[in-house]
Scaffold this motif. Structure first.
Motif, PDB file in Angstrom:
ATOM      1  N   GLU A  96      21.513 114.279  39.795  1.00 20.67           N
ATOM      2  CA  GLU A  96      20.523 113.900  40.802  1.00 20.67           C
ATOM      3  C   GLU A  96      19.128 113.847  40.194  1.00 20.67           C
ATOM      4  OE1 GLU A  96      18.810 115.338  45.187  1.00 20.67           O
ATOM      5  OE2 GLU A  96      20.058 116.684  43.987  1.00 20.67           O
ATOM      6  N   GLY A  97      18.428 112.762  40.460  1.00 20.53           N
ATOM      7  CA  GLY A  97      17.057 112.621  39.991  1.00 20.53           C
ATOM      8  C   GLY A  97      16.918 112.097  38.576  1.00 20.53           C
ATOM      9  N   LEU A  98      18.028 111.746  37.923  1.00 13.76           N
ATOM     10  CA  LEU A  98      17.953 111.290  36.536  1.00 13.76           C
ATOM     11  C   LEU A  98      17.147 110.000  36.408  1.00 13.76           C
ATOM     12  CD1 LEU A  98      18.714 111.716  33.603  1.00 13.76           C
ATOM     13  CD2 LEU A  98      20.892 110.566  34.050  1.00 13.76           C
ATOM     14  N   GLU A  99      17.238 109.139  37.395  1.00 14.98           N
ATOM     15  CA  GLU A  99      16.470 107.881  37.368  1.00 14.98           C
ATOM     16  C   GLU A  99      14.978 108.166  37.210  1.00 14.98           C
ATOM     17  OE1 GLU A  99      17.171 104.751  37.379  1.00 14.98           O
ATOM     18  OE2 GLU A  99      19.231 104.481  38.062  1.00 14.98           O
ATOM     19  N   THR A 100      14.512 109.244  37.833  1.00 10.43           N
ATOM     20  CA  THR A 100      13.100 109.612  37.730  1.00 10.43           C
ATOM     21  C   THR A 100      12.794 110.295  36.410  1.00 10.43           C
ATOM     22  OG1 THR A 100      12.920 109.873  40.130  1.00 10.43           O
ATOM     23  CG2 THR A 100      11.254 110.979  38.786  1.00 10.43           C
ATOM     24  N   PHE A 131      11.044 121.165  33.227  1.00 10.08           N
ATOM     25  CA  PHE A 131      10.510 120.345  34.315  1.00 10.08           C
ATOM     26  C   PHE A 131      10.030 121.217  35.460  1.00 10.08           C
ATOM     27  CE2 PHE A 131      13.232 117.193  32.290  1.00 10.08           C
ATOM     28  CZ  PHE A 131      12.558 115.997  32.495  1.00 10.08           C
ATOM     29  N   ASP A 132       9.037 120.706  36.163  1.00  5.44           N
ATOM     30  CA  ASP A 132       8.697 121.183  37.500  1.00  5.44           C
ATOM     31  C   ASP A 132       9.218 120.125  38.454  1.00  5.44           C
ATOM     32  OD1 ASP A 132       7.521 122.493  39.705  1.00  5.44           O
ATOM     33  OD2 ASP A 132       5.736 121.240  39.531  1.00  5.44           O
ATOM     34  N   VAL A 133      10.101 120.525  39.373  1.00  6.17           N
ATOM     35  CA  VAL A 133      10.737 119.556  40.271  1.00  6.17           C
ATOM     36  C   VAL A 133      10.597 120.033  41.714  1.00  6.17           C
ATOM     37  CG1 VAL A 133      12.795 118.143  40.692  1.00  6.17           C
ATOM     38  CG2 VAL A 133      12.417 119.134  38.425  1.00  6.17           C
ATOM     39  N   PRO A 134       9.420 119.831  42.316  1.00  7.60           N
ATOM     40  CA  PRO A 134       9.291 120.199  43.727  1.00  7.60           C
ATOM     41  C   PRO A 134      10.227 119.367  44.604  1.00  7.60           C
ATOM     42  CG  PRO A 134       7.384 118.948  42.981  1.00  7.60           C
ATOM     43  CD  PRO A 134       8.173 119.281  41.765  1.00  7.60           C
ATOM     44  N   ARG A 135      10.363 118.103  44.239  1.00 13.06           N
ATOM     45  CA  ARG A 135      11.350 117.177  44.812  1.00 13.06           C
ATOM     46  C   ARG A 135      11.821 116.276  43.679  1.00 13.06           C
ATOM     47  NH1 ARG A 135       8.682 113.896  49.516  1.00 13.06           N
ATOM     48  NH2 ARG A 135       7.227 113.516  47.796  1.00 13.06           N
ATOM     49  N   PRO A 136      13.075 115.765  43.737  1.00 10.86           N
ATOM     50  CA  PRO A 136      13.576 114.935  42.637  1.00 10.86           C
ATOM     51  C   PRO A 136      12.640 113.787  42.266  1.00 10.86           C
ATOM     52  CG  PRO A 136      15.376 115.510  44.097  1.00 10.86           C
ATOM     53  CD  PRO A 136      14.130 116.026  44.755  1.00 10.86           C
ATOM     54  N   ALA A 137      11.990 113.186  43.260  1.00 13.17           N
ATOM     55  CA  ALA A 137      11.126 112.038  42.985  1.00 13.17           C
ATOM     56  C   ALA A 137       9.785 112.442  42.387  1.00 13.17           C
ATOM     57  CB  ALA A 137      10.903 111.244  44.266  1.00 13.17           C
ATOM     58  N   ASP A 138       9.458 113.743  42.421  1.00 11.56           N
ATOM     59  CA  ASP A 138       8.149 114.204  41.956  1.00 11.56           C
ATOM     60  C   ASP A 138       8.244 115.044  40.689  1.00 11.56           C
ATOM     61  OD1 ASP A 138       6.935 113.010  44.171  1.00 11.56           O
ATOM     62  OD2 ASP A 138       7.262 114.782  45.412  1.00 11.56           O
ATOM     63  N   ALA A 139       9.305 114.882  39.923  1.00 10.13           N
ATOM     64  CA  ALA A 139       9.497 115.681  38.718  1.00 10.13           C
ATOM     65  C   ALA A 139       8.394 115.396  37.699  1.00 10.13           C
ATOM     66  CB  ALA A 139      10.860 115.375  38.105  1.00 10.13           C
ATOM     67  N   ARG A 140       8.034 116.443  36.946  1.00  7.54           N
ATOM     68  CA  ARG A 140       7.090 116.276  35.831  1.00  7.54           C
ATOM     69  C   ARG A 140       7.486 117.239  34.727  1.00  7.54           C
ATOM     70  NH1 ARG A 140       2.872 119.979  35.317  1.00  7.54           N
ATOM     71  NH2 ARG A 140       2.891 121.627  36.911  1.00  7.54           N
ATOM     72  N   ILE A 141       7.220 116.869  33.497  1.00  8.67           N
ATOM     73  CA  ILE A 141       7.551 117.710  32.348  1.00  8.67           C
ATOM     74  C   ILE A 141       6.466 118.762  32.157  1.00  8.67           C
ATOM     75  CG2 ILE A 141       7.773 117.733  29.827  1.00  8.67           C
ATOM     76  CD1 ILE A 141       9.181 115.034  30.039  1.00  8.67           C
ATOM     77  N   THR A 142       6.893 120.012  31.990  1.00  8.56           N
ATOM     78  CA  THR A 142       5.952 121.115  31.770  1.00  8.56           C
ATOM     79  C   THR A 142       6.045 121.700  30.371  1.00  8.56           C
ATOM     80  OG1 THR A 142       7.543 122.706  32.666  1.00  8.56           O
ATOM     81  CG2 THR A 142       5.949 121.741  34.218  1.00  8.56           C
ATOM     82  N   GLY A 143       7.081 121.355  29.626  1.00 10.72           N
ATOM     83  CA  GLY A 143       7.194 121.922  28.290  1.00 10.72           C
ATOM     84  C   GLY A 143       8.334 121.323  27.480  1.00 10.72           C
ATOM     85  N   VAL A 144       8.199 121.380  26.166  1.00 10.08           N
ATOM     86  CA  VAL A 144       9.256 121.000  25.226  1.00 10.08           C
ATOM     87  C   VAL A 144       9.423 122.176  24.276  1.00 10.08           C
ATOM     88  CG1 VAL A 144      10.050 119.352  23.503  1.00 10.08           C
ATOM     89  CG2 VAL A 144       8.595 118.563  25.383  1.00 10.08           C
ATOM     90  N   VAL A 145      10.643 122.678  24.157  1.00 16.34           N
ATOM     91  CA  VAL A 145      10.892 123.896  23.385  1.00 16.34           C
ATOM     92  C   VAL A 145      11.877 123.638  22.252  1.00 16.34           C
ATOM     93  CG1 VAL A 145      10.388 125.362  25.372  1.00 16.34           C
ATOM     94  CG2 VAL A 145      12.746 124.617  24.965  1.00 16.34           C
ATOM     95  N   ASP A 146      12.102 124.664  21.436  1.00 14.32           N
ATOM     96  CA  ASP A 146      13.037 124.661  20.308  1.00 14.32           C
ATOM     97  C   ASP A 146      12.630 123.645  19.241  1.00 14.32           C
ATOM     98  OD1 ASP A 146      15.042 125.016  18.531  1.00 14.32           O
ATOM     99  OD2 ASP A 146      16.691 124.585  19.899  1.00 14.32           O
ATOM    100  N   TRP A 147      11.621 124.030  18.443  1.00 10.56           N
ATOM    101  CA  TRP A 147      11.085 123.155  17.397  1.00 10.56           C
ATOM    102  C   TRP A 147      11.572 123.569  16.008  1.00 10.56           C
ATOM    103  CZ3 TRP A 147       8.127 118.901  18.608  1.00 10.56           C
ATOM    104  CH2 TRP A 147       7.703 118.807  19.934  1.00 10.56           C
ATOM    105  N   ALA A 148      12.691 124.286  15.942  1.00 12.67           N
ATOM    106  CA  ALA A 148      13.153 124.823  14.661  1.00 12.67           C
ATOM    107  C   ALA A 148      13.600 123.746  13.680  1.00 12.67           C
ATOM    108  CB  ALA A 148      14.293 125.813  14.883  1.00 12.67           C
ATOM    109  N   ALA A 149      13.918 122.562  14.178  1.00 17.21           N
ATOM    110  CA  ALA A 149      14.372 121.485  13.292  1.00 17.21           C
ATOM    111  C   ALA A 149      13.331 120.389  13.134  1.00 17.21           C
ATOM    112  CB  ALA A 149      15.684 120.884  13.814  1.00 17.21           C
ATOM    113  N   ALA A 150      12.089 120.646  13.548  1.00 14.62           N
ATOM    114  CA  ALA A 150      11.036 119.636  13.438  1.00 14.62           C
ATOM    115  C   ALA A 150      10.980 119.099  12.014  1.00 14.62           C
ATOM    116  CB  ALA A 150       9.700 120.242  13.836  1.00 14.62           C
TER     117      ALA A 150
END
Length: 301
Positions: free
Chosen positions: A107-111, A185-204
């Motif tokens: 659910e919400g993948l389109e967004t 993600f912060d997902v108050p509603r599926p249509a209003d999702a926003r990215i809050t962080g990207v983690v696990d940089w051990a293979a950068a």
């Protein structure tokens, strides 16, 4: 930990964070002098195999978090690192805690798809003063694990693809494990999702944008169905990302990552089930991987 706290601070709670494959994660709640709290995250390598390789991965992650400071990429801030377990029971990295949660539901993948694509474009736009080391791919034609349910002809053709030399590429700063399990993600509603962080940089590392895109495409295909792999590549280009110029060059990176996943199906499927995707048994993920690899080869024919 005590060396990293300010005077008067103390740890008042710990919580295991689930969903990771390579390390144990704990959120540590710190009581501050003003009566409030703040959170940190401790990432520790405890598996004997992981401990053996922890020094390189933790040093690489610490370097990546340092260079990402001020870039606008929502990565954790580095607090301290103990790559050889000189102070900790296990090799560990301490970082700031980011808000949000991983979202693995259909659910919400389109967004979320274009958000993931735009975030990866932003990561690839980072131009570090000092390049990280060159990317690594461990999969070889001899280590591919062909699923029992596989289209044998398609997999044989795919394995032949990675027998070729890697295509030339313009280097980019890579996350190298960019996929839904490492994006918050912060997902108050599926249509209003926003990215809050990207983690696990051990293979950068430094390498072709296609490799990061292929890795996320494979994960989306396994999580949500084979059609979502190519859709992510399209979304990446729509967001302004640039991929290899020819179909055969793109296929090389797509197939290389798809085949690499054949060696990790069991370890990848387990945390997905623990996160609530109970239908993603090892067999179900193998079937999706076969369908994805077969579709890539059919599209290139």
């Amino acid at each position: 930990m005590s060396r990293q706290l300010e005077a008067g601070e103390r740890i008042v709670a710990t919580e295991a964070l689930h969903g990771g494959i390579t390390a144990d994660m704990r959120r540590l709640t710190i009581a501050t002098r003003d009566g409030g709290t703040r959170d940190l995250v401790l990432r520790s390598f405890v598996d004997p195999f992981r401990v053996e390789h922890a020094e390189d991965g933790l040093n690489r992650e610490a370097g990546a978090l340092t260079l990402l400071t001020g870039t606008g990429v929502p990565a954790p801030g580095l607090v301290a690192v103990d790559p050889t377990a000189a102070q900790c029971a296990y090799p560990s990295l301490l970082m700031t805690h980011l808000p949000g949660r991983t979202v693995l539901d259909d659910e919400g993948l389109e967004t979320r798809l274009p958000l993931l694509a735009r975030q990866l474009v932003a990561i690839h736009a980072v131009r570090p003063a000092e390049r990280p080391r060159r990317y690594v791919t461990l999969t070889t034609p001899d280590t591919v694990v062909v699923p029992k349910c596989a289209d044998a002809a398609a997999w044989a053709a795919a394995i032949d693809v990675i027998r070729r030399p890697a295509p030339p590429y313009e280097g980019r700063f890579l996350h190298r494990d960019f996929q839904p399990g490492n994006v918050l993600f912060d997902v108050p509603r599926p249509a209003d999702a926003r990215i809050t962080g990207v983690v696990d940089w051990a293979a950068a590392s430094w390498g072709p944008a296609d490799l990061d895109v292929a890795h996320c495409s494979t994960n989306l295909a396994l999580l949500h169905g084979p059609a979502w792999g190519p859709r992510f590549a399209e979304a990446y280009e729509e967001a302004g990302g640039v991929l290899a110029a020819t179909t055969s060059e793109r296929l090389y990176w797509q197939v290389r990552d798809g085949l690499a996943s054949s060696e990790e199906v069991r370890s990848v499927a387990r945390p997905w089930r623990e996160a609530g995707r109970t239908e993603l048994t090892t067999r179900a993920v193998e079937e999706r991987l076969d369908a994805y690899v077969t579709a890539l080869m059919d599209a290139s024919a």
